[in-house]
Every structure is written in C-alpha cells, then in structure tokens.
Design an enzyme around this catalytic site. Structure first.
Site, PDB file in Angstrom:
ATOM      1  N   GLY B  42      16.703 -10.161  -4.625  1.00  0.00           N
ATOM      2  CA  GLY B  42      16.007  -8.925  -4.268  1.00  0.00           C
ATOM      3  C   GLY B  42      15.775  -8.879  -2.771  1.00  0.00           C
ATOM      4  CB  ALA B  46       8.445  -9.419  -1.688  1.00  0.00           C
ATOM      5  N   GLY B  47      11.344  -9.763  -0.715  1.00  0.00           N
ATOM      6  CA  GLY B  47      12.558 -10.578  -0.697  1.00  0.00           C
ATOM      7  C   GLY B  47      13.122 -10.767   0.689  1.00  0.00           C
ATOM      8  CG  HIS B 268       1.468   8.219  -7.585  1.00  0.00           C
ATOM      9  ND1 HIS B 268       1.123   9.469  -7.158  1.00  0.00           N
ATOM     10  CD2 HIS B 268       1.253   7.389  -6.539  1.00  0.00           C
ATOM     11  CE1 HIS B 268       0.723   9.390  -5.899  1.00  0.00           C
ATOM     12  NE2 HIS B 268       0.795   8.153  -5.495  1.00  0.00           N
ATOM     13  NE  ARG B 332      -1.993   5.804  -5.564  1.00  0.00           N
ATOM     14  CZ  ARG B 332      -1.089   5.082  -4.929  1.00  0.00           C
ATOM     15  NH1 ARG B 332      -0.459   4.116  -5.550  1.00  0.00           N
ATOM     16  NH2 ARG B 332      -0.809   5.329  -3.673  1.00  0.00           N
ATOM     17  CG  HIS B 403       3.871   4.812  -8.265  1.00  0.00           C
ATOM     18  ND1 HIS B 403       4.956   5.175  -7.504  1.00  0.00           N
ATOM     19  CD2 HIS B 403       2.942   4.355  -7.395  1.00  0.00           C
ATOM     20  CE1 HIS B 403       4.686   4.933  -6.240  1.00  0.00           C
ATOM     21  NE2 HIS B 403       3.479   4.427  -6.134  1.00  0.00           N
ATOM     22  CB  SER B 442       2.411  -2.111  -3.147  1.00  0.00           C
ATOM     23  OG  SER B 442       2.746  -0.945  -2.453  1.00  0.00           O
ATOM     24  CG  LEU B 443       4.050  -0.731   1.802  1.00  0.00           C
ATOM     25  CD1 LEU B 443       4.414   0.046   3.056  1.00  0.00           C
ATOM     26  CD2 LEU B 443       5.265  -0.868   0.942  1.00  0.00           C
TER      27      LEU B 443
END
Lengths: 223, 640, 251
Positions: B42, B46-47, B268, B332, B403, B442-443
C-alpha cells in the site's frame, strides 16, 4: 534508467532556437528599415545605404553571423520536427481538437514556406551579389539591388509570390515573438500580455512593411 | 477459549509512555540494516511514509500497490485537513487536548496510550511536511494557517485548500521517489497482494499477483507492513476509490491476525446522493460546508415543490431543531443518522427521496456570494460538474455515504498484529479512532504511524533478524500460499456463470447498507448474515469472469475482491450483533435514549472486540481487550 | 440517450489494435463518462465479449488514473474536467464518440485504453523531491513563506499526473508535467537549495524517456484538467538556464 542520448537537452535546444529567432527578428527590422529607403526619392538614399553596408567590414562579419543564425534556426527546426514526429509513432484517429492558436501549431509549416521563399529571395538578390547567379538583363552592377527590385516587382507574379510569403512570415512572427520570450523564461504576469500585443504589432508591421515595396514598384513607381 | 491479548502498553504516566518506551527499544546497526528486507503493501499516506522512512534508515524496502503509480492511492482524495497540536492560534491547544478530543470523539472506545502517542507526534508530521514542500495554506505573514473542524473547540486543522490529502500524499510520494532513486526502495506497482506468507510463525513474505501478466509472484522479507486502507467499499457505494478493498488485510485475518471492531465504520453525512442506477461511487462534499450551509427537509411529507418555492415556514431545519447547541455542526455520526431518520420517515427530497437539502441561501445573503466562493469555490464547482446544478442558486442535495473504517487489524502498541512480524498501519489497523473518527485525524494518524512510530518499533523486532539472512521463497509455506492463491483464482475462473462481479458487489453493498449501515438491530443483522450467505452461494455458482487469468483482467481483480467481501460483511454483522450498545458510528436501535440518541454501555462494552478466524464456514471467535480510562473522564456525548 | 461508440481495442502491448464500433442505448445524461463505459462493459460481459479495459480509481478527479482521448480531446470536451468527472449530458444525443488511448512513444499502450505512464514516474524519481530525512525538519514557522508565493507553489502542485498534457501536445512533450514539480519547489525556500540539480536531472530524464520537445503551442495548458499554467514552463526554462550558467564545479 534510460539515458538521454542527445547532445543538447530539449531546453537547451529551445533556448538556442529562441535566441536565433530573436536575432533574426532583429535582422528583419534592420532589413525592412533599409528596404524602406527605396521609397524615398529615386532610391538614392537606398543606394547610399547599400554602399555603406558593402564597404563596412563589420557588416561583412555580421553577414556570416546572420547566415549562421539562419542555419541554426532552420536546422533546429528540422531536428525538432523529426524528433517530435517520432515522439508519437501512432497518431490519433481523431486529430487534436484543441483551441490553441493556429499560428503556434503551424510554426513548422509556415517556417517551411518561408524557407522556400528564402531560396527564391536569395536567387533574386543575395546570390546575384555573390556572383553565383547571373544578373538580370538591364542591371549592370552586382550591387545594384535597386534596379533588381524594380525589374523583379514590376512582374505581378513575383510581387504576388512575395506578398503571399509575407503573409506567412507574419503568421510565423505572430507566434515567434512571444514564444521566444516564453522559451527564454522571460515570462511575467504583468508584462506577458503586453509582449503578446507587441508581438502582434511587430508581425503586422514587418509583413505589411515588406509588402509595401512590391506594391510601390508595381503600382506607383514610374521610371 | 479466550486468548489473552497483550497490547504491550508501556508503564508510566501517559505523557511519558512513548518517549521512555522508545528509549528502551532495540536498534539495528546501519551495517545490518542493509541485510534486512521489509515489505510494505500500500502506498497511501501510511505506506509511502513508512517505506520512505525505512528506506532512509537503510533497510531494503519493497513497496507494492495496485495502481500504476504510488501517487494514486486513495489518501489522495482526502479533502479537509490534517490535525496537529501546534497551538499556533494561542487558543490553548495542547497534545493533551487533542488526545482528549479524539477520545471523546471516538466515544471512548479507543486505546488511551495509542491515541496520546498519535497526538504527540502530530507536530512532527506538520514540520516534516513543511520541509518536504507541502504547500499548506499560509496567512499573510507567511506562517501556517489553520481552520476549525467538527467536534472540537480549537483551530488546529492544517489544510491545503480542499486537497490536503493530495498534497500530503504527493509529499510522502516525493520522499518515496527519492528513496527509489537511491535504491533503498524498490517499487512494485500494479500488484495485488493475495496472501501473506507465514514461515515458522513469523510473517516472511507475500504472494502478489502481477496485474499486467497475471503471474503470481513470491516476495520474501523479514517483516511485512500492511498499509492497505479500509474496507468501506463493502457498501459498494462509498466515498472510496473503486480499487480500494479489504483483501490484503483479510488474507492476514485468515492467516491468524485478529480483526478488531469490524462494525465501526463511519458514514459521512455530506456526500452527493445517488443520481442513477449505474452509479458506483459517491463523491464527498467536505464537512467544512456545514459551517455555512443549513440542512433541511420539507415539513410536509412528499412535498415535491422546487426548493426555492418552499417558504421558510414549510421547511424543517431538523438539525437545528434537534440539537440547538451544535445545530448543523454536530459530529458526523449524529448528522448522518438524523438525515437517515428524516428520509426513512418519508421527508427526503429528490426523485429517490433519499437526500436532504444543504442550503447556502442565508450564508450567501449574509456574507455575499464572493465570500462563499472564496471559501468553497472548488467544492461548489465539483458539485455542479457532477449534478449539473448550480449550488449558488439552488440548495445542494446531500446524503450520507460509507467513508472510513475505524475497525481494522488488531495491533499492539508496536503496531504489530497478532502475527509476529506482520504490522498494520494507517486505516488498516483499528488503532486510534475508537467508534467514530474526528475530521482531519486520519491523515494525522497515517503519517504519524508511517514516519515516526513504525520505524522505531519495527527495529526492535528486526534486531533478532540480523543473522537470519535472505528469506528463501522456495520453502513449503510459500509453495502452499501460492498454490492457495492459484486455486482460488482457478475456482473463480471455472464458474463461468452469468453475473458480473460488479453486479454481485452492488447487491452485497445493498445488503450491508440496509442491514449493517447507520442503524442496526439484532433482527436485521441476523437477516443480513443469512442474505450474505445466500448471496455468496450464488456468487460461487454464477460469477462471470471473461478472459483468462494470465493477462490484465480487471473483472478477475474485482471478483477476487468481492469474494472476500462476503466474509468481511458477515464479520461486521457478527460484531455489530455482539455489541449490545450504541456508541459512535455504531447505533443499535435497541439501545437509544427516549429522544433517539445513542446509549452507550460502559459497564459491559468498554472493550475492543478482536475476532479470530477459525476456518471457512466456521463461526469466528471473539477476544476482548478491555479498555481502561485513566486520563479521561468517561462522559455521555451530548450535542443538545 | 443513444450513442455510437468507436473504441480502440488492443489485446496487449505487442498486438496490433483496431477500432471497434458499439451502439449503446438508454444512456442516462446523469451518468458519468466512466459509468457509461461500465454500462457498456456489463453488456459486453453478458454477451460473452471481453470488456473494454480502462484505468480509473477515485472517480472524483484527483487520483489521475483515468485519462481517455475523447473525440479529439484528452479528458473530453469540458475544460478543467477529468474523464471521471465528465458526464454524458455534455454530449449530443445520437452522436458518435471516438475513444482512444493517450498516444505517445513514452506512453506505450498496455491493453485497450490503458497506457504505461511509468515514464512520468521516472522523471519524478530523478529529482521531484526535497532531500530531507524524516526527523530532521525544522519548526514549520521558522521559515515563513509569503502567501502569494505559497499560493503559486500550490497552483503548480495541483498536478494529478494524469498525462493529459502529453496527450494534448502536438509534440507529445511532458514539459508541463516536469515544470509543475520543478516550479513548485523552485518557488519555495525549502526547495531552493537543490533546485539547480533538480531541474538538470529531471529535464535529462524527461529527454531520455522520448517525450517530444515543447514548441509553445500551449495545448497542454488548454487540456490540463487542473488548469496548470504554462507560466511554470517559462519558470522551468529560467531555472534550467541558471542551472547551466551558474553551475558550480565541484572539485
């Protein structure tokens, strides 16, 4: 990784093409201003200018530089054309429907037309001066360009040929002017629009300016 | 038998856990790193972050992705921003506050130590991205700008217009490219990972299918890192990329890695609704729109008037009505459920009745069209491109869409799964978001995992491998794994049925959306499992894959992914079924307050449900990792 | 809506491809262009034919996977729109749509409408980065960057690497692609340290991949789905010039 096998990088070629082009554009201004002297009093001013130029050693050197400029510009044009043709071995079935300026897309084509014109032009004047081509009947001096012009342009066919070539020259210059600035990286949000306008004016002035001369000899001039 | 899950959370005060733990981790010397291979699957945030950081350290890294370029992983589509506790606004932000917000936002179903660490490294992530040339928004003084996001009271979200994910991914991609040029990282694009190979109890390699030739390849390494994202495409229609899938993580699950909280999946609230029957993708409209847009439906059921013709008094601004304190800016999960509630009750708008209005009329009147254009111009353009409707003139129509998956492979504090040497980072692990993820976290988590956490923890494991030497790929486990993959491909190709993989996927998605979507109940979940069983049976009788397995065959790729989604879906249902409470994105009809809000049960369900694969057609077994809360006060979430 | 589709079909990289014509009925104007192709593929599969292979992933115009040459225009008739964002309402009912793959020596066809764009990848590897190791970054706000400069760098950075610039160029040149990355880093202080080396290496690699030479027709800018300006090509030319003229000799 693949390695580039060409001597000059793509951008170097672009730079040289643009510099040679700019030099030729400057030359055109010079050439036109000299030529326009033909229209002043029976060509005396023109003849004096020619005399000055033929005797001046600096001009002699510039002639070689000019020649080199032409050669480089034309040779690079061919190199680019061949390379670019090869860069897309399979062509599109539907030709590109881009809405970019047609002047830019047909630079090579207009360039070719100008090249053909240039050959004729050299046969009519430059090669005569060098003695490679016989002087036309009625001209006694190899440097008497004025008489050569009079004889040439009173022939409507030749005048038409020159006019047509000047149209294509105008097309070529219309794109060339601002393209040279772009290639040299002389691009600025403030000045580039002005450069484009100046480029258009330049192209019109040069082609109209040159076209006036055959027009003058064909319709107005009387010996 | 209940397995004891060792989460390896270090002792000591929360704020010092990571720094003191790190100091004790073993290292691999530079000379030895060259002898060690690591596989990263991936190339999302992250990958590619992990691969480049490991490459910089000197390991031999092999990177796999199914796209033609690492730059196309779906992290690229993240819009809003990336959180960090920089406190540039002097609004009293801190690592602790970020940690606290994440714990609360996740409805107290996340592991304290991991969440705190994610918050701790968030500042380093921003610094690193800035150094990599990521063009974050700046103010006129030239310093980084921030904006606020849902569920928090500070302004800590760094952003790059509406394309933060793209810009961050291009940042990690650039550092990855640099390592590729240096020779520390080898790229293997256009590969699908089909299985993980376990040699003597340790993850030692993968089986990958070369998507261009169909060839099955064996790749060995001393450790395998999965950064394969979430499984939101289980709903078919989602905001994910069409290639996103669960298969890589699922192969690890089948090989014994535990899968945690599979039912925690974020819906979402603001995506463009389904417009036609052939639609296969829902496009997200950034959450930031709810800052200025007002959500409403008509007061009358089935009111088919043009929205502009519906006067104020006939409109129901249901979020403002139900949640006066937070109004349109509720988190959300709450916003999504409220929209579904209105549509299910028959008040939805549009031809399908499955959408609500997001109206900017008041904002445009108050702030002027220019101001709105400056803030959301690119989103409005995107909306118009897709729907053909100008949102400056007419309200947007929106509906919730699948999402992000908070659930994923269970990992310990080292980000290692229950298989030694197999790591899971980013969205593919269950980690840091509990039962609901806050926007722009998440980022932050992906990049923290990849750049700053994994490179430290993995060396401790690899320190034992400096004398191992190259892992051969001709051993029996590789043989078996490749054989298993080939067999599965053979089975799918042999069916020769009539229905396409996409068609099965669509039907599967419908089952999941209806039975294990925003609102769940025991009866529906059980029925969902039944329907999934039946559909799977049908799949193996009637799937149609044209062409051969030995070439670029997109239908085969799809079929392989759909084949895994039946199991994913069942496990989601099982997990949702056992969790007899409502928390975060997981809402059980049986467990709600009188006003219809989620009702958590901390006494019985404050645990991570980690599932173990027990064999095909056998019921999976759940293990519990109890969650303790020593640094946050567990409270009820209220937005009234 | 009904359409006649003329699509390039090619079994693999070595086989000779040809156009095949399909007629497709009941297309909804709400469909995206790729959904229309999905619909076609569903029909083809059900008829026992092989589906048309094309690349796609995010379907929201940001990943850069998709890219079809539609009726003489990369990404079709709408400006600033990727193929996946293009909708059928942009076409005239009953018309013929010709779909071709990107064509360039540096983009060989793999199958049907899929081309190999790894040449762009190698340009990036040649220098499309800032050499900073993880952990060595200074505090973000220790180096302020003016907003106008930062915004301009962003404009360059918005490239999605789809290759439409190459497909749209009469010369198959990749100058806009390379320039966007070179310009992004040349504009900001972090990237300046190695900007000379970068432009030198990236241009070298670009030439090696067999892309054409730029002749300033600006077709790339016209068809770039992200509207990236050719001003960046001028900037690259400038950078290149200074890299050649001001290159330090290392002893």
């Amino acid at each position: 990784m693949k390695r580039s096998n060409t001597f000059l990088s793509s951008i170097s070629k672009k730079y040289i093409m643009a510099l040679a082009g700019m030099f030729l554009m400057l030359f055109l201004v010079f050439h036109l201003s000299t030529n326009l002297l033909m229209l002043v009093g029976d060509g005396e001013a023109f003849e004096r200018a020619v005399e000055f130029l033929t005797l001046n050693p600096a001009v002699k050197i510039m002639e070689y530089v000019l020649f080199a400029g032409f050669l480089i510009h034309i040779a690079l044009g061919f190199v680019l054309m061949i390379h670019n043709y090869r860069a897309r071995p399979v062509k599109y079935h539907r030709p590109l429907r881009t809405e970019t300026s047609p002047f830019s897309r047909f630079m090579f084509h207009t360039g070719m037309i100008i090249l053909v014109f240039l050959v004729f032009h050299f046969l009519h004047f430059f090669f005569v001066k060098l003695g490679w081509v016989d002087m036309p009947a009625g001209v006694s001096d190899r440097h008497d360009f004025y008489s050569m012009a009079v004889i040439l342009f009173q022939n409507p066919l030749y005048s038409a040929l020159y006019w047509l070539s000047f149209v294509f020259l105008g097309f070529h210059l219309k794109h060339a002017f601002q393209s040279a600035f772009q290639s040299l990286g002389l691009n600025h949000t403030k000045y580039t629009p002005a450069i484009k306008v100046i480029g258009t004016i330049y192209a019109i002035l040069i082609s109209v300016g040159f076209a006036i001369i055959p027009f003058y000899f064909l319709f107005i001039y009387s010996p | 038998m209940m397995r004891q899950l060792d989460s390896k959370i270090p002792e000591g005060p929360l704020a010092e856990k990571w720094s003191s733990y790190k100091t004790g981790l073993r290292l691999v010397s530079p000379a030895n790193k060259k002898k060690i291979d690591i596989i990263v699957v991936g190339t999302g945030l992250a990958g590619s972050a992990a691969a480049s950081a490991l490459g910089e350290l000197g390991y031999n890294v092999k990177v796999f992705c199914f796209q033609d370029s690492p730059r196309r992983a779906h992290s690229v589509a993240a819009q809003g921003g990336i959180n960090a506790a920089k406190n540039y606004r002097n609004d009293n932000d801190s690592v602790y506050r970020l940690f606290h917000d994440m714990m609360k936002g996740g409805d107290y179903r996340a592991r304290e130590s991991n969440v705190y660490r994610a918050a701790e490294v968030s500042n380093d992530v921003i610094d690193h991205f800035t150094a990599l040339g990521v063009p974050f928004a700046r103010d006129y003084g030239g310093c980084l700008d921030t904006r606020s996001f849902g569920g928090v009271q500070v302004s800590r979200t760094f952003y790059a217009r509406g394309q933060t994910g793209q810009q961050c991914l291009l940042g990690t991609y650039s550092s990855l490219s640099r390592q590729v040029a240096k020779g520390t990282v080898t790229l293997h694009p256009r590969r699908d990972m089909l299985d993980v190979v376990i040699v003597e109890g340790k993850a030692r390699g993968i089986i990958a299918r070369n998507l261009l030739t169909g060839e099955l390849e064996r790749h060995s390494a001393h450790a395998v890192v999965l950064a394969t994202g979430g499984y939101g495409t289980v709903y078919y229609l989602s905001t994910l990329g069409l290639g996103s899938n669960a298969s890589a993580a699922w192969s690890a699950y089948r090989k014994g890695a535990l899968f945690a909280n599979p039912s925690f999946i974020q819906i979402h609230p603001t995506s463009i609704p389904v417009l036609n029957d052939y639609q296969c993708k829902l496009t997200l409209m950034s959450e930031s729109l709810r800052n200025d847009g007002r959500v409403w439906v008509p007061k009358e059921k089935g009111d088919k008037r043009h929205p502009a013709g519906i006067p104020e008094e006939d409109r129901d601004y249901y979020l403002e009505r139900r949640y006066p304190a937070f109004g349109n800016l509720v988190p959300r999960d709450v916003a999504s459920r409220a929209a579904k509630e209105r549509c299910d009750a028959g008040y939805g708008v549009g031809d399908t009745g499955l959408s609500v209005y997001l109206d900017f009329k008041d904002a445009i009147e108050k702030q002027g069209e220019k101001s709105i254009r400056d803030k959301y111009g690119n989103l409005f353009e995107m909306y118009e491109k897709i729907t053909g409707i100008n949102p400056y003139k007419q309200p947007m129509r929106i509906y919730p869409a699948g999402h992000y998956t908070m659930g994923g492979l269970w990992v310990d504090y080292n980000l290692m799964t229950t298989i030694p040497g197999l790591y899971a980072i980013g969205e593919s692990n269950f980690s840091d978001h509990g039962a609901n993820r806050l926007g722009a976290s998440s980022l932050m988590q992906c990049c923290g995992d990849g750049y700053f956490i994994l490179p430290n923890t993995i060396s401790d494991y690899l320190a034992d491998d400096i004398r191992t030497g190259k892992i051969p790929t001709d051993s029996a486990p590789f043989e078996e794994a490749e054989h298993g993959a080939a067999e599965k491909i053979g089975q799918i190709m042999a069916v020769g049925g009539k229905e396409t993989a996409s068609s099965f996927h669509k039907r599967l998605g419908k089952i999941m959306w209806d039975h294990c979507g925003m609102r769940r109940d025991a009866g529906g979940l059980k029925e969902g499992i039944e329907l999934l069983n039946r559909l799977e049976e049908e799949f193996w009788k009637n799937i149609c894959v044209p062409g051969t397995a030995g070439e670029l065959n997109q239908e085969l790729e799809k079929a392989l992914k759909v084949a895994d989604f039946f199991e994913v879906g069942r496990l989601m249902c099982e997990d949702a079924l056992q969790r007899e409470e409502s928390c975060g994105a997981h809402f059980r009809e049986e467990h709600q307050t009188e006003t219809g809000e989620a009702k958590r049960n901390d006494a019985s369900f404050a645990y991570v449900g980690a599932w173990e694969y027990t064999g095909r057609d056998k019921k999976p077994r759940m293990h519990k990792e109890p969650l303790t809360f020593d640094y946050v006060e567990v409270k009820e979430r209220s937005y009234k | 809506m009904n359409f006649t589709l003329k699509i390039w079909r090619q079994k693999n990289a070595t086989s000779k491809g040809s156009f095949k014509t399909y007629s497709l009925d009941d297309v909804s104007p709400e469909m995206s262009f790729l959904e229309m192709l999905d619909y076609l593929n569903k029909m083809l599969i059900e008829q026992g034919e092989e589906p048309v292979v094309f690349e796609h992933d995010c379907r929201e115009g940001i990943c850069g996977s998709c890219g079809l040459y539609i009726n003489g225009r990369p990404h079709g008739p709408m400006r600033n729109t990727t193929t996946c964002e293009l909708h059928m309402r942009a076409f005239n009912d009953g018309g013929t749509i010709v779909i071709e793959p990107w064509r360039a020596k540096a983009f060989p066809v793999i199958k049907d409408l899929v081309v190999d764009r790894s040449s762009l990848e190698r340009i990036m590897q040649a220098g499309g980065f800032i050499s900073v190791n993880t952990g060595s970054a200074p505090e973000s706000n220790s180096n302020p960057v003016g907003k106008p400069v930062s915004d301009k760098a962003f404009d360059a950075a918005s490239c999605i690497g789809c290759g439409a610039c190459v497909a749209a160029c009469i010369n198959s040149s990749a100058m806009l692609f390379a320039a966007a990355k070179i310009a992004q880093y040349a504009l900001i202080p972090q990237g300046k340290t190695e900007s000379k080396e970068r432009v030198d290496q990236m241009v070298k690699q670009m030439d090696a991949e067999g892309f054409g030479f730029c002749s300033n027709t600006y077709g790339c800018e016209f068809d770039c789905p992200k509207g990236i300006s050719i001003d960046f090509i001028a900037l690259m030319n400038r950078e290149f010039f200074s890299s050649k003229v001001c290159k330090q000799r290392h002893t």
